[in-house]
Scaffold this motif. Structure first.
Motif, PDB file in Angstrom:
ATOM      1  N   PRO A  72       0.832  -1.196   0.000  1.00  0.00           N
ATOM      2  CA  PRO A  72       0.000   0.000   0.000  1.00  0.00           C
ATOM      3  C   PRO A  72       0.870   1.250   0.000  1.00  0.00           C
ATOM      4  O   PRO A  72       1.944   1.262   0.585  1.00  0.00           O
ATOM      5  N   GLU A 114     -12.743   2.017   1.095  1.00  0.00           N
ATOM      6  CA  GLU A 114     -11.296   2.176   1.280  1.00  0.00           C
ATOM      7  C   GLU A 114     -10.662   2.535  -0.056  1.00  0.00           C
ATOM      8  O   GLU A 114     -11.041   1.997  -1.088  1.00  0.00           O
ATOM      9  N   GLU A 115      -9.684   3.443   0.003  1.00  0.00           N
ATOM     10  CA  GLU A 115      -8.887   3.738  -1.180  1.00  0.00           C
ATOM     11  C   GLU A 115      -7.475   3.237  -0.906  1.00  0.00           C
ATOM     12  O   GLU A 115      -6.932   3.459   0.168  1.00  0.00           O
ATOM     13  N   PHE A 116      -6.880   2.540  -1.882  1.00  0.00           N
ATOM     14  CA  PHE A 116      -5.599   1.887  -1.606  1.00  0.00           C
ATOM     15  C   PHE A 116      -4.825   1.716  -2.914  1.00  0.00           C
ATOM     16  O   PHE A 116      -5.404   1.785  -4.006  1.00  0.00           O
ATOM     17  N   THR A 117      -3.536   1.488  -2.780  1.00  0.00           N
ATOM     18  CA  THR A 117      -2.655   1.346  -3.937  1.00  0.00           C
ATOM     19  C   THR A 117      -1.913   0.018  -3.834  1.00  0.00           C
ATOM     20  O   THR A 117      -1.308  -0.278  -2.802  1.00  0.00           O
ATOM     21  N   THR A 122      -4.238   2.321  -8.196  1.00  0.00           N
ATOM     22  CA  THR A 122      -5.054   2.869  -7.110  1.00  0.00           C
ATOM     23  C   THR A 122      -6.533   2.564  -7.342  1.00  0.00           C
ATOM     24  O   THR A 122      -7.059   2.799  -8.436  1.00  0.00           O
ATOM     25  N   LYS A 151     -10.653   1.972  -5.367  1.00  0.00           N
ATOM     26  CA  LYS A 151     -11.529   2.276  -4.247  1.00  0.00           C
ATOM     27  C   LYS A 151     -12.640   1.233  -4.209  1.00  0.00           C
ATOM     28  O   LYS A 151     -13.179   0.858  -5.253  1.00  0.00           O
ATOM     29  N   GLY A 187      -7.542  -7.504   5.147  1.00  0.00           N
ATOM     30  CA  GLY A 187      -7.113  -6.426   4.255  1.00  0.00           C
ATOM     31  C   GLY A 187      -6.398  -6.905   3.012  1.00  0.00           C
ATOM     32  O   GLY A 187      -5.602  -6.173   2.433  1.00  0.00           O
ATOM     33  N   TRP A 215     -10.679  -6.890  -1.901  1.00  0.00           N
ATOM     34  CA  TRP A 215     -11.734  -5.876  -1.930  1.00  0.00           C
ATOM     35  C   TRP A 215     -12.694  -6.158  -3.097  1.00  0.00           C
ATOM     36  O   TRP A 215     -12.333  -6.809  -4.066  1.00  0.00           O
TER      37      TRP A 215
END
Ligand code: ZN
Lengths: 89, 199
Positions: free
Chosen positions: B6, B70-73, B88, B90, B128, B131
């Motif tokens: 992340p 959630e926003e994640f990379t 990236t 969401k 985690g 998603w």
């Protein structure tokens, strides 16, 4: 349907596995029972594998996965494949 | 064994420790499909978890978007050998989806509009690691890339990240999905190059 090509795209890979050209074979769809020439199937791929679908109902009739040194051919979506052969003399 | 990165920064990019064996870097986003792209109107979209007793829990688009986002990379790795670093997204963590579900199943079969399936162990969806995403690079996920929503399990090869996802079925024993039935690996860890059966 941008990646769609027809069953002629299967010809090379199938010819390597079988000794005859199968693009002229007739495959019966397991879903709607429509009989189609292999060349008339709707094909997606080649990666991760070739997926051939019935032109009538779009059910999957054939999956072909190529890996180094091996191939998997999954025909569970086809009732049968009629393969034309040379007639005996 | 989380290999998600992340907040990936450019610093490590020169030595590329984040590129699994046999992969090359791409800046494109190749489209791979096993069939026609389903067009799913948002007012008819739903996501359904079916437990091993057949009980269903569903979210419509509105309910799904009301869940914590959630926003994640992360980096993604396709079995056809391209990898794309620092993407990236969401969406909703599977931890959120599983929060109020009771199931003792260890495996899931992921289902999609259009009939695609793929199998993923439950533990690979939790903590985690996975998603349901609806946004890529700040834009609604394009249908060609799996929109309205796709599964994202970045630590496994990308065929596990089912496009057009519409449900999970809890299953007690591992079963092969669409590509796993046709020669691809049941688990698909890019760091162990689990591309095909027997790898
Ligand atoms: Zn058919």
């Amino acid at each position: 349907m941008s990646s769609e090509v027809d069953g002629n795209a299967l010809g090379g890979d199938l010819a390597e596995i079988f000794a005859v050209d199968l693009t002229g074979a007739a495959v019966t769809c397991g879903g709607c029972k429509t009989v189609s020439a292999v060349a008339a199937l709707l094909v997606w791929g080649p990666a991760p594998g070739l997926v051939a679908r019935c032109p009538e109902c779009e059910d999957v009739v054939l999956r072909l996965v190529r890996a180094p040194g091996q191939a998997w051919l999954d025909l569970r979506g086809a009732v049968s494949v009629r393969i034309p052969l040379p007639a005996p003399e | 064994m989380s290999i998600i990165s992340p907040g990936f920064g450019g610093r490590r990019r020169s030595s590329r420790p984040d590129l699994p064996p046999g992969q090359y870097l791409t800046h494109d986003f190749p489209v791979l499909s096993a069939g026609p792209t389903p067009r799913v109107p948002l007012d008819r979209w739903s996501f359904t978890v079916t437990d091993e007793l057949g009980q269903k829990t569903s979210w419509n688009w509105e309910e799904f978007n009301a869940l914590p986002q959630e926003e994640f990379t992360v980096d993604i790795h396709c079995v056809t050998k391209w990898s794309k670093l620092g993407t990236t997204w969401k969406g909703v963590a599977l931890d959120t989806i599983f929060e109020n579900l009771e199931s003792s199943a260890d495996y899931t079969m992921v289902h999609s509009y259009g009939g695609y399936t793929t199998n993923v162990p439950v533990e690979d969806l939790l903590d985690g690691k996975a998603w349901i995403v609806h946004t890529f690079d700040g834009e609604p996920l394009h249908p060609e890339h799996g929109g309205p929503a796709r599964l994202l399990v970045p630590h496994l090869y990308f065929w596990k990240s089912a496009k057009w996802v519409n449900g999970l079925q809890m299953i007690p024993q591992d079963e092969p999905g669409f590509w796993e039935e046709a020669g691809y690996h049941m688990y698909g860890d890019p760091w162990r190059e689990q591309r095909y059966q027997g790898d």
